[in-house]
Design a protein around this motif. Structure first.
Motif, PDB file in Angstrom:
ATOM      1  N   VAL A 169      -1.088  -1.842 -11.836  1.00 39.27           N
ATOM      2  CA  VAL A 169      -0.570  -3.208 -11.693  1.00 39.27           C
ATOM      3  C   VAL A 169      -1.641  -4.062 -11.025  1.00 39.27           C
ATOM      4  CG1 VAL A 169       1.838  -2.451 -11.560  1.00 39.27           C
ATOM      5  CG2 VAL A 169       0.482  -2.650  -9.458  1.00 39.27           C
ATOM      6  N   THR A 170      -1.322  -5.327 -10.779  1.00 40.26           N
ATOM      7  CA  THR A 170      -2.250  -6.220 -10.092  1.00 40.26           C
ATOM      8  C   THR A 170      -2.083  -6.097  -8.589  1.00 40.26           C
ATOM      9  OG1 THR A 170      -0.682  -8.064 -10.046  1.00 40.26           O
ATOM     10  CG2 THR A 170      -2.078  -7.840 -12.023  1.00 40.26           C
ATOM     11  N   THR A 171      -3.066  -6.587  -7.837  1.00 40.44           N
ATOM     12  CA  THR A 171      -2.962  -6.574  -6.372  1.00 40.44           C
ATOM     13  C   THR A 171      -1.811  -7.449  -5.900  1.00 40.44           C
ATOM     14  OG1 THR A 171      -4.615  -8.341  -6.269  1.00 40.44           O
ATOM     15  CG2 THR A 171      -5.412  -6.068  -6.031  1.00 40.44           C
ATOM     16  N   ARG A 172      -1.492  -8.490  -6.665  1.00 37.33           N
ATOM     17  CA  ARG A 172      -0.361  -9.353  -6.298  1.00 37.33           C
ATOM     18  C   ARG A 172       0.945  -8.574  -6.366  1.00 37.33           C
ATOM     19  NH1 ARG A 172       1.147 -15.177  -9.167  1.00 37.33           N
ATOM     20  NH2 ARG A 172       2.941 -15.666  -7.813  1.00 37.33           N
ATOM     21  N   THR A 173       1.091  -7.732  -7.398  1.00 37.28           N
ATOM     22  CA  THR A 173       2.293  -6.904  -7.514  1.00 37.28           C
ATOM     23  C   THR A 173       2.361  -5.901  -6.365  1.00 37.28           C
ATOM     24  OG1 THR A 173       2.283  -7.137  -9.915  1.00 37.28           O
ATOM     25  CG2 THR A 173       3.528  -5.294  -9.006  1.00 37.28           C
ATOM     26  N   VAL A 174       1.216  -5.350  -5.982  1.00 33.31           N
ATOM     27  CA  VAL A 174       1.185  -4.426  -4.840  1.00 33.31           C
ATOM     28  C   VAL A 174       1.696  -5.122  -3.583  1.00 33.31           C
ATOM     29  CG1 VAL A 174      -0.328  -3.108  -3.300  1.00 33.31           C
ATOM     30  CG2 VAL A 174      -0.664  -2.980  -5.769  1.00 33.31           C
ATOM     31  N   ARG A 175       1.259  -6.389  -3.369  1.00 33.81           N
ATOM     32  CA  ARG A 175       1.715  -7.123  -2.181  1.00 33.81           C
ATOM     33  C   ARG A 175       3.234  -7.298  -2.202  1.00 33.81           C
ATOM     34  NH1 ARG A 175      -3.001 -10.206  -3.096  1.00 33.81           N
ATOM     35  NH2 ARG A 175      -1.786 -11.872  -4.133  1.00 33.81           N
ATOM     36  N   ARG A 176       3.798  -7.604  -3.371  1.00 33.66           N
ATOM     37  CA  ARG A 176       5.247  -7.778  -3.455  1.00 33.66           C
ATOM     38  C   ARG A 176       5.973  -6.463  -3.165  1.00 33.66           C
ATOM     39  NH1 ARG A 176       4.295 -11.018  -8.265  1.00 33.66           N
ATOM     40  NH2 ARG A 176       4.903  -9.197  -9.524  1.00 33.66           N
ATOM     41  N   ASP A 177       5.453  -5.361  -3.722  1.00 34.36           N
ATOM     42  CA  ASP A 177       6.094  -4.063  -3.477  1.00 34.36           C
ATOM     43  C   ASP A 177       5.995  -3.658  -2.010  1.00 34.36           C
ATOM     44  OD1 ASP A 177       6.759  -3.923  -6.117  1.00 34.36           O
ATOM     45  OD2 ASP A 177       5.153  -2.524  -6.677  1.00 34.36           O
ATOM     46  N   VAL A 178       4.879  -3.969  -1.375  1.00 37.02           N
ATOM     47  CA  VAL A 178       4.731  -3.682   0.058  1.00 37.02           C
ATOM     48  C   VAL A 178       5.753  -4.478   0.855  1.00 37.02           C
ATOM     49  CG1 VAL A 178       3.219  -4.007   2.060  1.00 37.02           C
ATOM     50  CG2 VAL A 178       2.321  -2.952  -0.023  1.00 37.02           C
ATOM     51  N   ASP A 179       5.963  -5.736   0.488  1.00 36.31           N
ATOM     52  CA  ASP A 179       6.959  -6.556   1.193  1.00 36.31           C
ATOM     53  C   ASP A 179       8.357  -5.967   1.032  1.00 36.31           C
ATOM     54  OD1 ASP A 179       5.069  -8.340   2.096  1.00 36.31           O
ATOM     55  OD2 ASP A 179       5.318  -9.738   0.411  1.00 36.31           O
ATOM     56  N   ARG A 180       8.669  -5.441  -0.149  1.00 35.81           N
ATOM     57  CA  ARG A 180       9.996  -4.820  -0.346  1.00 35.81           C
ATOM     58  C   ARG A 180      10.152  -3.579   0.524  1.00 35.81           C
ATOM     59  NH1 ARG A 180       8.666  -5.851  -6.010  1.00 35.81           N
ATOM     60  NH2 ARG A 180       9.835  -7.674  -6.758  1.00 35.81           N
ATOM     61  N   LEU A 181       9.103  -2.773   0.626  1.00 39.56           N
ATOM     62  CA  LEU A 181       9.174  -1.588   1.486  1.00 39.56           C
ATOM     63  C   LEU A 181       9.352  -1.983   2.948  1.00 39.56           C
ATOM     64  CD1 LEU A 181       6.415   0.702  -0.088  1.00 39.56           C
ATOM     65  CD2 LEU A 181       8.883   1.050  -0.173  1.00 39.56           C
ATOM     66  N   ARG A 182       8.719  -3.056   3.363  1.00 41.80           N
ATOM     67  CA  ARG A 182       8.897  -3.545   4.736  1.00 41.80           C
ATOM     68  C   ARG A 182      10.344  -3.950   4.985  1.00 41.80           C
ATOM     69  NH1 ARG A 182       3.401  -7.200   4.490  1.00 41.80           N
ATOM     70  NH2 ARG A 182       1.947  -5.642   5.391  1.00 41.80           N
ATOM     71  N   GLU A 183      10.976  -4.551   3.998  1.00 40.94           N
ATOM     72  CA  GLU A 183      12.376  -4.945   4.137  1.00 40.94           C
ATOM     73  C   GLU A 183      13.291  -3.729   4.281  1.00 40.94           C
ATOM     74  OE1 GLU A 183      13.171  -7.253   0.699  1.00 40.94           O
ATOM     75  OE2 GLU A 183      11.976  -8.997   1.343  1.00 40.94           O
ATOM     76  N   LEU A 184      12.851  -2.586   3.749  1.00 48.93           N
ATOM     77  CA  LEU A 184      13.636  -1.346   3.852  1.00 48.93           C
ATOM     78  C   LEU A 184      13.391  -0.610   5.164  1.00 48.93           C
ATOM     79  CD1 LEU A 184      13.195   0.008   0.205  1.00 48.93           C
ATOM     80  CD2 LEU A 184      15.246  -1.026   1.211  1.00 48.93           C
ATOM     81  N   GLY A 185      12.511  -1.136   6.015  1.00 50.06           N
ATOM     82  CA  GLY A 185      12.289  -0.529   7.327  1.00 50.06           C
ATOM     83  C   GLY A 185      10.975   0.188   7.505  1.00 50.06           C
ATOM     84  N   TYR A 186      10.142   0.219   6.482  1.00 52.11           N
ATOM     85  CA  TYR A 186       8.839   0.879   6.600  1.00 52.11           C
ATOM     86  C   TYR A 186       7.848  -0.089   7.245  1.00 52.11           C
ATOM     87  CZ  TYR A 186      10.694   4.387   3.428  1.00 52.11           C
ATOM     88  OH  TYR A 186      11.467   5.376   2.871  1.00 52.11           O
ATOM     89  N   GLN A 187       7.176   0.390   8.293  1.00 51.52           N
ATOM     90  CA  GLN A 187       6.207  -0.446   8.996  1.00 51.52           C
ATOM     91  C   GLN A 187       4.836  -0.275   8.336  1.00 51.52           C
ATOM     92  OE1 GLN A 187       6.220  -0.253  13.247  1.00 51.52           O
ATOM     93  NE2 GLN A 187       8.440  -0.017  13.396  1.00 51.52           N
ATOM     94  N   ILE A 188       4.517  -1.218   7.477  1.00 47.17           N
ATOM     95  CA  ILE A 188       3.248  -1.186   6.742  1.00 47.17           C
ATOM     96  C   ILE A 188       2.400  -2.353   7.228  1.00 47.17           C
ATOM     97  CG2 ILE A 188       2.154  -1.258   4.467  1.00 47.17           C
ATOM     98  CD1 ILE A 188       4.810  -0.263   3.301  1.00 47.17           C
ATOM     99  N   SER A 189       1.273  -2.040   7.804  1.00 48.60           N
ATOM    100  CA  SER A 189       0.392  -3.077   8.337  1.00 48.60           C
ATOM    101  C   SER A 189      -0.752  -3.348   7.376  1.00 48.60           C
ATOM    102  CB  SER A 189      -0.159  -2.658   9.708  1.00 48.60           C
ATOM    103  OG  SER A 189      -0.853  -1.426   9.601  1.00 48.60           O
ATOM    104  N   ALA A 190      -1.253  -4.591   7.423  1.00 49.18           N
ATOM    105  CA  ALA A 190      -2.397  -4.967   6.600  1.00 49.18           C
ATOM    106  C   ALA A 190      -3.677  -4.574   7.309  1.00 49.18           C
ATOM    107  CB  ALA A 190      -2.381  -6.464   6.337  1.00 49.18           C
ATOM    108  N   VAL A 191      -4.632  -4.041   6.555  1.00 45.67           N
ATOM    109  CA  VAL A 191      -5.918  -3.619   7.096  1.00 45.67           C
ATOM    110  C   VAL A 191      -6.955  -4.672   6.742  1.00 45.67           C
ATOM    111  CG1 VAL A 191      -7.695  -1.833   7.071  1.00 45.67           C
ATOM    112  CG2 VAL A 191      -5.278  -1.195   6.868  1.00 45.67           C
ATOM    113  N   LYS A 192      -7.639  -5.162   7.763  1.00 44.03           N
ATOM    114  CA  LYS A 192      -8.660  -6.179   7.525  1.00 44.03           C
ATOM    115  C   LYS A 192      -9.937  -5.537   7.011  1.00 44.03           C
ATOM    116  CE  LYS A 192      -6.889  -9.286  11.114  1.00 44.03           C
ATOM    117  NZ  LYS A 192      -7.215 -10.034  12.363  1.00 44.03           N
ATOM    118  N   GLY A 193     -10.718  -6.325   6.303  1.00 43.62           N
ATOM    119  CA  GLY A 193     -11.988  -5.832   5.784  1.00 43.62           C
ATOM    120  C   GLY A 193     -12.329  -6.490   4.478  1.00 43.62           C
ATOM    121  N   PRO A 194     -13.486  -6.170   3.938  1.00 45.86           N
ATOM    122  CA  PRO A 194     -13.929  -6.799   2.685  1.00 45.86           C
ATOM    123  C   PRO A 194     -12.930  -6.584   1.541  1.00 45.86           C
ATOM    124  CG  PRO A 194     -15.722  -5.577   3.707  1.00 45.86           C
ATOM    125  CD  PRO A 194     -14.490  -5.246   4.475  1.00 45.86           C
ATOM    126  N   ASP A 195     -12.349  -5.361   1.462  1.00 42.46           N
ATOM    127  CA  ASP A 195     -11.434  -5.051   0.369  1.00 42.46           C
ATOM    128  C   ASP A 195      -9.980  -5.275   0.748  1.00 42.46           C
ATOM    129  OD1 ASP A 195     -13.589  -4.267  -1.226  1.00 42.46           O
ATOM    130  OD2 ASP A 195     -13.543  -2.240  -0.409  1.00 42.46           O
TER     131      ASP A 195
END
Length: 360
Positions: free
Chosen positions: A32-58
């Motif tokens: 999928v696209t990186t945009r879709t990954v961001r949306r799926d990560v947001d859904r997992l966060r809503e379910l209680g999973y603590q997913i943090s964003a990692v800073k860096g070039p990528d």
């Protein structure tokens, strides 16, 4: 992918598998696209999973530890491995049998039928001894000692007296008994358990021990602490089921080099009566009139080399020469001593004693 739900489960599995994931790498794995990954990560966060964003070039994502245990995702092999490990809990020597049984029931209940049948097909008894003779370690003791080892903190504890009838009670390192069983500190019984580890006097209450804990070792259902005793200025081995930690922990210490290199080989060496290496004090070689295949089931740590179809050469060790001969005689077959001379001399002496024992 078959749909968003399946894709989110795959995403969760990937996040559990390693610490950091670049967003581009996740998008590639999911197709999928990186945009879709961001949306799926947001859904997992809503379910209680603590997913943090990692800073860096990528950029990227990291699944952090949370205050509560959210639903976990296991693939088929992980689920079967978990179930087998939970069944094996009684052999661990830690008092977690009931908790492990409840965890196994919970895991089994949510398994799909295909996995439940696989798990139910793997049935075995995890206890190595009868329930009345098992020695269990309090999980709290295991956690406290493990933390002291990990943080390199001086550990203070009370050490229980061994029962008077137990081999090695109140003794220092000693010789092999006439039956081949070893007595004294750091000895090993016929079941492989190390006996005679450092203990307090039978009559006089002892002050708290102060040690620098260097490692924990599980051996034949028992747990041992390898530590440097600050009051005795020497290395010691302690059984965790006899140990009661005191709080708070002491100062941070600088690790010392363990004489044999690591805790596992140190315990194994002490079980053989050695201090510097995992080697038997007495090692000999014989030729036995038995095929190698018939000797191997009795071999333990012996080296067995075929000489012919009906004979083999055995290199074996023990605490003493007569202890080694006792092991060899159990094979109930003719043998010839190859060396060393000390083993040949002991064989001659034993033969003389046996000959004189015969009353005609």
């Amino acid at each position: 992918m078959t749909g968003p739900s399946s894709r989110m489960l795959t995403l969760l599995s990937l996040l559990q598998a390693r610490r950091d994931w670049p967003g581009v790498a996740l998008a590639g794995r999911l197709g999928v696209t990186t945009r879709t990954v961001r949306r799926d990560v947001d859904r997992l966060r809503e379910l209680g999973y603590q997913i943090s964003a990692v800073k860096g070039p990528d950029g990227g994502y990291r699944l952090a530890a949370g205050s509560e245990l959210p639903p976990l995702l296991f693939d088929d092999e992980q689920a079967v491995a978990l179930a087998v490990a939970l069944q094996h809990a009684p052999s661990s020597g830690v008092d977690i049998d009931e908790a492990a049984a409840r965890a196994l029931a919970t895991v089994r209940q949510v398994m799909p039928s295909r996995l439940r049948h696989r798990v139910d097909g793997v049935q075995f008894s995890g206890a190595g001894a009868g329930a009345g003779s098992r020695v269990l370690v309090d999980p709290g003791v295991l956690e406290a000692v493990s933390e002291a080892v990990r943080l390199r903190r001086v550990l203070r504890f009370d050490y229980k007296t061994r029962p008077a009838g137990e081999p090695g009670a109140g003794t220092e390192p000693g010789p092999v008994s006439q039956t081949g069983a070893v007595t004294g500190a750091g000895a090993v019984t016929g079941t492989g358990a190390v006996t005679g580890t450092d203990a307090v006097s039978q009559t006089t209450p002892a002050p708290a021990r102060r040690v620098e804990p260097h490692g924990l070792v599980a051996r034949t259902g028992l747990w041992y602490l390898v530590a440097y005793d600050l009051d005795r200025d020497d290395w010691r081995i302690f059984r965790l089921d006899r140990l009661a930690p005191r709080t708070p922990a002491g100062a941070v210490f600088t690790p010392r080099p363990i004489p044999t290199g690591d805790p596992v080989t140190f315990l194994a060496a002490r079980a053989k009566g050695a201090t510097e290496a995992d080697l038997w004090p007495c090692v000999g070689q014989v030729e036995i009139d038995l095929p190698a295949a018939e000797v191997l089931p009795w071999a333990r740590d012996w080296r067995v080399e075929p000489v012919s179809a009906q004979a083999c050469r055995v290199t074996a060790g023990s605490w003493s020469w007569h202890g080694l001969l006792a092991d060899l005689l159990r094979l109930d077959a003719p043998f010839r001593v190859v060396g060393p001379a000390a083993l040949a001399d002991e064989a001659d002496a034993v033969a003389g004693r046996l000959s004189r024992a015969v009353v005609r």
